[in-house]
Structures are given as C-alpha cells and as structure tokens.
Design an enzyme around this catalytic site. Structure first.
Site, short mmCIF file in Angstrom:
data_model
loop_
_atom_site.label_atom_id
_atom_site.label_comp_id
_atom_site.label_asym_id
_atom_site.label_seq_id
_atom_site.Cartn_x
_atom_site.Cartn_y
_atom_site.Cartn_z
N GLY A 93 -2.79 -2.57 -20.34
CA GLY A 93 -2.92 -2.92 -21.75
C GLY A 93 -4.24 -2.47 -22.34
O GLY A 93 -4.30 -1.86 -23.42
N ARG A 100 2.86 -4.08 5.12
CA ARG A 100 2.83 -5.46 4.65
C ARG A 100 4.13 -6.21 4.90
O ARG A 100 4.12 -7.34 5.37
CB ARG A 100 2.56 -5.47 3.14
CG ARG A 100 1.14 -5.11 2.80
CD ARG A 100 0.96 -5.02 1.30
NE ARG A 100 -0.43 -4.68 0.99
CZ ARG A 100 -0.91 -4.53 -0.24
NH1 ARG A 100 -0.12 -4.68 -1.28
NH2 ARG A 100 -2.17 -4.24 -0.44
#
Lengths: 658, 222, 251
Positions: free
Chosen positions: A45, A330
């Site tokens: 953003g 992971r």
C-alpha cells in the site's frame, strides 16, 4: 464468467517487456484529475501510494492503525530476495523464478512469478536510494545471506528488522507525497464496504474509528493492500488488528477469492503458554541452521530436557529426512512436529511443543573456537562457554526475545517451539494486471493470491509487496485509467454510496443491538480452535465437514449472543473487532470448503487422505493444477471458477527432501 | 535561515545556552583564579592588586560588558526555555518515575539556575555594586579584602554563599557536558573525557570558591 | 498473582479524566502486560462496563503502537522493552500498578490510554525522506557505504516511533525521535542532497507541533524500548549548527 488472466503474448522472459511497451498510457494532465483509493499502508500500500502519487494521481490512503508506519509488514524479520547475483554464485532472474514456482509447489502463475523475479532487482536499487540501511560488507557493498534452503545467497537484510526498514522506506516516500499534497492519509479509518457504480469499483465507505462516523470516499479506482487473513486462526504471528474485512467485503461485492485454503504455518514459533494468549511470536527460520529439533522417546517424560540422555532423544527431523535434516521446508518441519505432539511426545506444560536444542552447535563451535585460540586441553565448561559466545553473536537478539517472553534461558535449556500460522498465500483473485474480477478494483501484496502458489518461500513476501506497489501497479493501472479520463470526479451523492453506507450502518446497528453474553474474543478464540484443529497443518474430509457445520453454528451464535459494550459513535475497539470477526466467521467456511474440494496435498495444504506411504504430500497435477477462484453467492454457497495453470517453462515434479 | 532562528528555534536556543554557558565557565576560571590569591595568606596584598587591575583596566571593562551580556542572555534564554518547556505537558503524571532514568540535577537546571541567579544578585550587592559605586563617587576602589572579611563574618551570609555554590556545582555537573552535546559532540572517544572534566570542574571550582567564605569565617585567612 | 490496577479513564479528548481501581485475581506470570489488560477488559465487558481503550497491534515490540506509562515509566520498568513484551513475571503478587497514557501537549488523549501521535507523521512529512522517484535509482551497489556508517544509520533507523522518548522527557521533547531520522539520513550518501534543509525543517516542525526542546537530560535514551542512543541528538544538533552557519547557497 470465464477467468481471463490477461497474460501477455510472447516468451516468458519477454511478456512483461512486451506488456510495458504496448500498455495504454495516461497523460500527466489527465493523471492529475484521477483519484485513487488505497486501503492499507503496508509495503504494498505505501509503495503504491508513493509511486502513483509521484506519477501525478491523487491518492487517498486508509489504515486502521494510528499511523501508516504501523502496518504489519513492519514485523517481517528475515529479508527480501532479489536476483542481483551480487555474490557471483550463479543466481539469475530465471533461478529466482524457478525457486519460487517450485517452492509454491506448482500452484502459481508462471508469468506473474517471472515478472516478480524480473522487478526484484529494481526494488533493491530503489530501497537503497530511499535510505534503507541494508547490511553491508566491509568494502561498503551490500551483504547477502541464504534463506529457506535455496542454493544461492540472494537475500538482502537489515539485521532481523528487514520488514521494518523497508516499510519505513516506503512510508517515508509516501510521507513526502503527503507533504506535496498528492497523498491524503486517513489513519484510524477502516474500510467497511466497497462501492460499485455501473459494475466498476468507485469508492469505499470508511469508518472513522475515533468518532464512529461513516465517511464516503469516491475514486476512479480502488486498490486493496490490506494484507493476509491469518488471524482467522485467532492465534497467529499476525498483528492483533490484521483482518480480512476489506478483502472480504470486496469478495461479497463480486471479487473472486482464490485458493483460500493455502495458509502457511511457520515451524519455529514460541508455543502457547495459556488460555489468555493473544498472539504468537515468530522466531527467525535461521535458528534451524544450528538448532536440532527433538522430543523424548518416552511419552510424558517428566525429566528436564537437560537430564534426558542422548539415546533417549528422538531427533525426528534428522530421522525422517536424513538429507535435509533440520533444514526441511517450513511445511514439512511443521507437520513433523505436529505428528510427534499428536502422538503424545510433545513437551512443555501444554505438551504442544518440541525442543530446539543448540547444545551440539555450542559444542561444535566451542571446539573450533578453542582450536583457533590454541587452547589445547580445554575443559568441557570452557568449550561450552566459547560456543555460547559464538551462538550469542549469531542469534543473540532472538535468544533475548525468547527469554523475555518465556522467562527461560535458551543458552542453558533447549527452546520450546511449535508451528503457528504465519502467512496466507490465498487471497483475492487478480489477473496479470493485479485487477480483481471487479473492474477498477485491484489487490496488491498479501491480500491477492498471485505469486506464491501453495507455499511461500522465505524472504519473498517483502519482495512481492514492494514489486506490486513500486513496479507493477504504476504500469498496469494506466491500462484501465486510460479509459477513465473522461469520467468526472466520482460524486459521493450517487445512490450506490447511500446504499453501501446504509448497509454498513445496518450491520453496525445490528451488532450493537445484540447485547448478548459472550465477548467478541470468545467467538474469535472458538473459531480459531476449530480452524486450527480441523483446517490447520493437516486436514481431512471428515474434519473439514465437521468444521463447516461448527463454523455455521458458531456464526449463528455470534449473531445472537455477542456482547459489544459502549456506543458506535466513539472509539470502540470491541465494535471494530466484532466487525472483523464477523467477516472471519464467513471466510473460515470458505477456507474449509476450498480445503475440502482440493483433493490433493500441495505446499501448505496437506490432506491426510492424499499422502505417500511414508507420509509425504501427494500432489495431483492431473486434476488440481488450477487456481480455485470462488464466487460469493448468498453466504451459503460459493461457485467455483477454475483458472487452469499452464506450465510452459518449468515442469512440475514431486518435491523430495529425504 | 534567519539569525533570529538562533534565539527562537528549539535547537538555536540551546546553542545560545551552550555558548553563553561555556563563556561563563571561562569567567568562573578567571574568577576562581583571582580568589585563589587569598590562599597566599599575605593579608590580601596580591588579591587586592589583582582586584584593582580587574576593576580599573579599560579592556577588562569592555570584557565586563560582554560578561553581562552573556549572563543576561543565559538567564533570560534559560528562563524562556524553562517557561516554554513547562507548558509542554499540561496534565502531569500521577506517578513520575524520572529518578529511574535521569539525575535530579539534570532535570532541575531551571531551578538551580534561578538559585544561582539569586545568589548572584546577593553577591553583586555585596561586592561589585558597592565597589563600583565607591569608585564612581569617590574616585577610588574599596579594599575588597577588608570588605570580604566584613561580609563573611556573618554566618548567614556564609551559608547563603555555600548554598549558591552547591547550586553552581550541580548546575555545572549537568551544564558542562550538556554544552558540548549541544555543540554536537557525539563521539564515544571524547564524551567520557568531557564528562570527566565536567565532573571535576563542577566539584573543584565550587569547592575553591567555598573555601573563601569558610576560611575567612573561621579566620584562617585574615 | 493478585494485581491492583489503577488505570486512567478518560471518555474523550474533552473529558477531564480520572483514575479507576481494578482488582485482578488470576494474573499469570507468563502473561504479557497487554494480555493482562485483555483479561481485565473481558471482566469489564461481562460486568457491563466500558473496557479500557489502549493502542496495540503487533505485540512483538516492533510496530510501536503500544504506549502505556506504567508506574511512572514509559513501557514499564524493564529496559529495552515495549509494553507488549513486558511480562507479568516482572511484578510481584499483590503489587499495585498505576497505568497512565503518554502525557504531552503534542500527544492529546483520545480515549483512556489512547493518544494521538500524528504529530510524528507530520514531522516525517517535513523532511524525513529522500526525494527520489520510483524507477530512477542507480544500481544499489553503485555507491558503496562504509559498513560502520551503514550500521550506525541502521541503529538510528531502528526507532519504532512509539513516543516513549516524549513520554519520558521532562520537556516532552521529541528530539530523540527526530534526531534518529536526521542522523540516519545524514549518515548515508543518499541523504546528502537534502541534508541541510531536512534538519532545519524537521526541527521547525517539531517545535510547531508543541514538543519541548532537549536539555540533554537522558531520560529518553534510558527509556527507549529500542535503546536509541542520545548521541544522535548531539549529531542532529551538529547538523543544525552546520546548516545554520554554513548554508549552501547565499540567501
């Protein structure tokens, strides 16, 4: 509706160049007359706000925090990838592209990922120019480290605070535009709904969180950069305020939601310590370079970890994955830890943790150090002391953080770790231009689904957020706005604004009027438990079906029995939370629906029914090599749209870490 | 950037304080050196001679004007900073735990400065004003050594002087090193040195000053 | 653990505000300070009372949003620790803890423990940036930066903008915050072109926002959760002096 990803023609490496060469442009005089709304001030953003304002657009930016600098990108620790090949170790745009596609377990779009790898280098250039103090070598050039099992060193970092430094860079670029009058920031404002006029996104309804007022904001295009939805699990490494509301409201207005079940679990987090727990804290993945993961061989072993002898320990990662050992990806590490805990071998008060032990590393480093210092007959204590110093140099701040939170000294006793929800690969479906299925509505950063497939590689989230904001949207948005130059300023008197505002007000009034018995957190915690137990690290059809009915029941109870104190016309954090949890209660169901429909295991999505005989994920490329984009119906049903994934350059293979 | 900023901007004001403060520190060195002449215990012969030089030399008179300007700037600017800063927290904390993070004297520069100012007024009234008055009206100076013996025979005056010098000591304890920080000294190499000198100065100079009333009162010096 | 909490309650900016006392019986020593407030709020909501409003977000000590003044200290008694990372094991059973909002003219209270820190954003807008447009940067390795300087710039850039320095300062000065940004950008070659205007503008804005001036007292450095050293203030003073005495262009 046929999903058109609008992927440009040409060979993979020419697509973005070709696109840029032929995309429509908007003249500077016209840019000044076009308004844009950006929701969220994280990396995506803030960088979009800065770069679009630099081009001359007028930008309004919204964030729910007290300052745009607080967005959760700030908490990213490890680093940011870029195909600079500064280390001369054979890195290239293609290799970064390939690693990302493979890491995502072949569930992402080739063209998007290639573009991401291509622009990655410009991100580093720009961030350095913005004054981001990356780590450097003594010669004054940038340092790199390796990350998450890739074979090159391409990760740029600023100690363990890379996200913070990058965000502050993007934030400062945006603040410069605020000073110039090109950006207006609306802090402590939350987007409550999207306004659509004639099928195009034309504005938002925002709530001023201090006064409770509902505000109408019009624009020629709306950009969502509102982050991920990991907090649907209640406990996650996300910030307390991270939420799905902006994206979910857009979804309810017509934007498709893609691959919601792709939620990433991070293996090295500090375990839950009690019912009051509000969030989980991540410990950098780099710890697995030196730490060994184990549990006792005996169930419910009452002994302290330091009293358990070597041959009574089960180093389960090393046992199951001899080739990669403690450094498996992971998802694999997380599932293996869960498997041991579920089987009753977990440690700590909650029995939902495994040990991460640095003792061997300390001894190894201690011996080397003693040798270097020329200490011939160093005692065991001396060796350990020397080893501790090396460990402290490498991980000192992480060890301190662990001690601060748990009160235990990880130099003396092994750390206890457990996986936690960390990142969401799924999000709003976007095409190559980052536009959602609603014309004029864009999604950037973690809130879109585009680049990470079913699993994100370490240090790639920061790269994607900044790529989208700095280097993709400034080009692609012109293609839409070029046709909007004759559209006058969007009037907020349009009935569509009134209608949307009314809808928001109705929801708030309804929430305030329930005055039931349970707090918002009660429902959130409950939802989190359902999701974690049945739609977390591993899933099965039965559990998911149960989860769906439990979520529906919980949602019903929420709307009957939630209690929100205070009033709607003042600062009311409970009301804010209630709105967010109401949306999580809907999203959760869609996540389970998506997980249930995807009859395969891929990346972070592990369906117990679909595994190899030795317990590894089993992908089904024949039936599921597509993006699942869900269309909102009436809250009870969702329509599945498939965007097939074509692999023209890389060919999907089974991942193996044994 | 206008020169006016030097007197009104938050950093500019501090620079004025630091500059005048260091100037006044130099003055203290001169003053304490002259005072030290009494320790020769020659019935004030050297002391009076130096005082006479200081009181009559034209150049010194010019410097004296500078000194007064320095004092006035330091005092007025100090009070203005104090007044301005004290408005920056309209609602006070119920519990104020500053003792855990800073020295009391660092936080009390305004108060210490005011005490020193009061002491300064008394001190000038005791010596400088009557001496100048006498010089202007009678054309000759007072015997300052004798006057000193007279003034310091009062235990109350001696106590006031000691109080003023304690204030000066703490004021210097913070002010000396603070002035260097305001001028931008941030090197790890020099900060400990300056701090050390500052502490030594803040102790030695007031002690030397204090010895004068004490020794005179106790008639060690006569 | 049993904890008595005295918490500042203030309905809105206009309200005068007062302390309320609350008793918490089941405080666990592994709880964070904010989790204790979650428990308190849960209790208040169930009793039909208004919960305490407080700012918080990441709860891992980096976003800078949490801001409680605990027993006379910003972020409480533990060195180098934000409120969200402060755990109850650092308190004793039976303790009374007084919690206030940051207090400064430039940080008006919005509600209870929530204050408005937008002044910090406006200071950043005054010059806390490098004016470079996207797309125009040279290669990142084109300009080497001495490692020591880069490390020092990073140490300054570690500021989380929480405002503890202002809350701790007797003068409510924001100099530690402002100087950290000035120092970061002054240390890097990229920050040179705007070096002089930056320091003048940021300090002028700090003054305009109603922060006090720095008296080199050192409370900010002692209370900063990121342990930003006060030497950056000296550095900013020097930058200011240079900008004022040696402007680049004749005026």
């Amino acid at each position: 509706m046929e999903l058109d990803a609008k992927i440009p023609q040409g060979t993979l490496s020419d697509k973005w160049k070709h696109y840029k060469d032929t995309v429509k442009l908007v003249s500077p005089a016209n840019k000044r007359r076009l308004d844009l709304i950006i929701v969220g001030t994280g990396l995506a953003g803030a960088s979009a706000a800065a770069s679009l304002a630099e081009l001359g657009y007028h930008v309004k930016v919204f964030c729910f925090q007290d300052s745009p600098r607080r967005a959760h990108s700030i908490a990213a620790q490890g680093g940011i990838n870029a195909a600079k090949n500064y280390q001369n170790d054979g890195d290239s745009v293609f290799r970064l592209f390939y690693d990302t596609i493979k890491g995502g377990d072949y569930r992402s779009r080739e063209a998007n990922v290639y573009r991401l790898a291509e622009v990655s280098t410009a991100i580093i250039d720009h961030c350095v120019a913005l004054g981001v103090p990356f780590a450097r070598e003594y010669g004054g050039l940038l340092a790199n480290r390796s990350f998450g099992g890739v074979q090159v060193q391409r990760t740029f970092y600023a100690a363990g605070q890379t996200g913070q430094q990058l965000l502050l860079g993007a934030y400062s670029a945006m603040q410069r535009q605020v000073a110039l009058g090109n950006v207006e920031v609306f802090a402590r404002h939350e987007m409550m709904d999207l306004v659509i006029i004639d099928g195009k996104a034309r504005g938002i309804i925002a709530r001023n969180l201090v006064t409770g007022e509902l505000e109408r904001h019009g624009a020629h295009a709306v950009l969502l950069a509102s982050g991920g939805y990991g907090n649907v699990f209640y406990l996650s490494t996300n910030a307390m305020g991270s939420n799905v509301t902006a994206a979910w409201k857009a979804h309810k207005r017509g934007a498709y939601f893609a691959n919601p079940c792709f939620t990433q679990i991070h293996p090295t987090c500090i375990p839950v310590s009690g019912d009051y727990q509000s969030k989980l804290t991540l410990m950098s993945e780099s710890l697995r370079n030196d730490g060994r993961v184990w549990v006792p061989k005996k169930k419910d072993d009452p002994r302290k970890p330091t009293e358990i002898p070597e041959d009574e320990r089960d180093y389960f990662l090393e046992r199951r994955y001899p080739a990669f050992g403690n450094l498996v990806p992971r998802d694999v590490a997380s599932r293996a830890a869960k498997e041991r805990c579920d089987a009753g071998f977990g440690v700590g008060p909650s029995k939902m943790a495994v040990y991460l032990d640095f003792r061997s590393a300390m001894e190894r480093y201690g011996h080397a150090e003693a040798h270097r210092l020329g200490i011939a007959d160093a005692s065991e204590a001396k060796i350990l002391e020397l080893g501790k110093q090396i460990i402290a140099e490498k991980y000192g701040n992480l060890f301190e953080m662990y001690e601060r939170i748990t009160g235990e000294n990880p130099y003396e006793t092994p750390m206890r770790i457990y996986p936690a929800v960390h990142y969401t690969m799924g999000g709003l479906w976007v095409d190559y231009e980052l536009m959602t299925t609603i014309p004029g509505l864009y999604a950037l950063g973690e809130c879109n689904f585009s680049d990470h497939g079913a699993n994100r590689l370490g240090a790639s989230a920061l790269m994607q957020g900044l790529a989208d904001g700095f280097f993709v949207i400034p080009y692609t948005i012109g293609n839409y706005l070029a046709d909007e130059i004759r559209t006058p300023k969007i009037s907020t008197d349009h009935p569509a604004f009134a209608e949307a505002e009314h809808r928001v007000k109705e929801q708030i009034d309804r929430l305030m009027s329930i005055q039931g018995k349970e707090t918002v957190d009660y429902f959130h915690r409950h939802l989190g438990k359902i999701m974690w137990d049945k739609c977390g690290m591993s899933r099965n059809a039965q559990g998911l079906q149960e989860a769906i009915s439990e979520i529906r029941a919980l949602r019903e109870e929420f709307w009957k029995n939630v209690r929100i104190p205070g009033t709607a016309d003042s600062l009311n954090p409970e009301l804010e939370k209630a709105g967010r949890v109401a949306d999580f209660l809907e999203l959760a169901e869609l996540i389970c629906i998506d997980a249930l429909h995807r009859n395969e295991s891929c990346g972070a999505h592990f369906r117990e029914e679909y595994q190899t005989p030795d317990g590894e994920a089993l992908r089904d490329d024949e039936h599921f090599a597509y993006v699942a984009a869900w269309e909102y119906r009436d809250g009870k049903e969702y329509t599945l749209h498939q965007e097939p994934l074509h692999f023209e350059v890389v060919h999907p293979t089974q991942r193996s870490y044994k | 950037m206008k020169w006016r900023q030097l007197f009104i901007s938050p950093v500019g004001r501090k620079i004025v304080m630091a500059f005048t403060g260091l100037f006044l520190i130099l003055f203290l060195v001169v003053h304490v050196t002259i005072n030290a002449c009494i320790f020769l215990n020659d019935h004030g012969k050297t002391f009076n001679a130096v005082a006479h030089f200081m009181g009559t030399n034209i150049l010194i008179h010019f410097l004296e004007i500078g000194l007064f300007v320095g004092f006035i700037l330091h005092i007025i600017q100090g009070w203005m900073i104090w007044a301005s800063n004290s408005k920056k927290r309209p609602v006070k904390y119920a519990v104020w735990g500053a003792s855990a993070n800073s020295h009391w004297y660092s936080r009390s520069m305004g108060l210490l400065g005011t005490l020193i100012f009061i002491f300064l007024v008394i001190h000038l009234a005791n010596f400088w004003v009557p001496n100048r008055y006498h010089y202007i009206t009678q054309g000759e100076e007072l015997n300052l050594f004798e006057r000193m013996k007279l003034i310091f025979s009062s235990p109350i005056i001696v106590l006031i002087y000691l109080g003023g010098l304690v204030s000066l000591s703490y004021h210097l304890m913070h002010g000396f090193q603070s002035a260097f920080r305001t001028f931008g000294m941030n090197s790890k190499r020099y900060i400990p040195i300056v701090r050390g000198i500052g502490i030594a100065f803040a102790i030695i100079v007031p002690v030397l000053f204090a010895l004068m009333p004490i020794l005179v009162y106790l008639k060690v010096i006569s | 653990m049993h904890i008595t909490l005295k918490v500042w309650r203030q309905k809105n900016q206009q309200d005068r505000g007062h302390f309320e006392t609350y008793q918490l019986d089941q405080v666990n020593e592994d709880m964070s300070f904010l989790e204790m407030f979650d428990v308190l709020n849960d209790q208040l909501i169930r009793e039909g009372k208004d919960p305490v409003a407080f700012d918080h977000d990441c709860r891992e000590g980096i976003c800078g949003m949490c801001s409680m003044y605990i027993n006379g200290r910003p972020h409480g008694p533990l060195k180098g620790t934000t409120t969200c990372q402060l755990h109850m094991r650092h308190f004793k059973d039976g303790d009374t803890i007084v919690v206030e909002p940051w207090r400064a003219a430039a940080f008006p209270v919005i509600k209870d423990l929530v204050v408005d820190r937008s002044a910090f954003d406006r200071i950043m807008q005054a010059g806390g940036f490098i004016s470079v447009n996207t797309g125009s940067a040279p290669d990142a390795n084109a300009i080497p930066v001495e490692k020591d300087k880069a490390d020092a710039a990073f140490a300054a850039a570690a500021c989380i903008g929480c405002g503890a320095c202002v809350a701790a300062c007797k003068n409510s000065s924001a100099m530690l915050f402002v100087s950290a940004k000035i120092a970061q950008l002054a240390l890097l070659p990229q920050g040179q072109p705007e070096r002089k205007t930056r320091v003048l503008n940021m300090i002028a804005q700090m003054d305009k926002e109603g922060f006090g001036s720095c008296s080199n007292i050192g409370s900010c450095e002692a209370e900063c959760p990121k342990e930003i050293p006060i030497t950056f203030i000296a550095k900013a003073n020097r930058e200011y002096l240079q900008a004022m005495l040696a402007p680049d262009l004749p005026e």
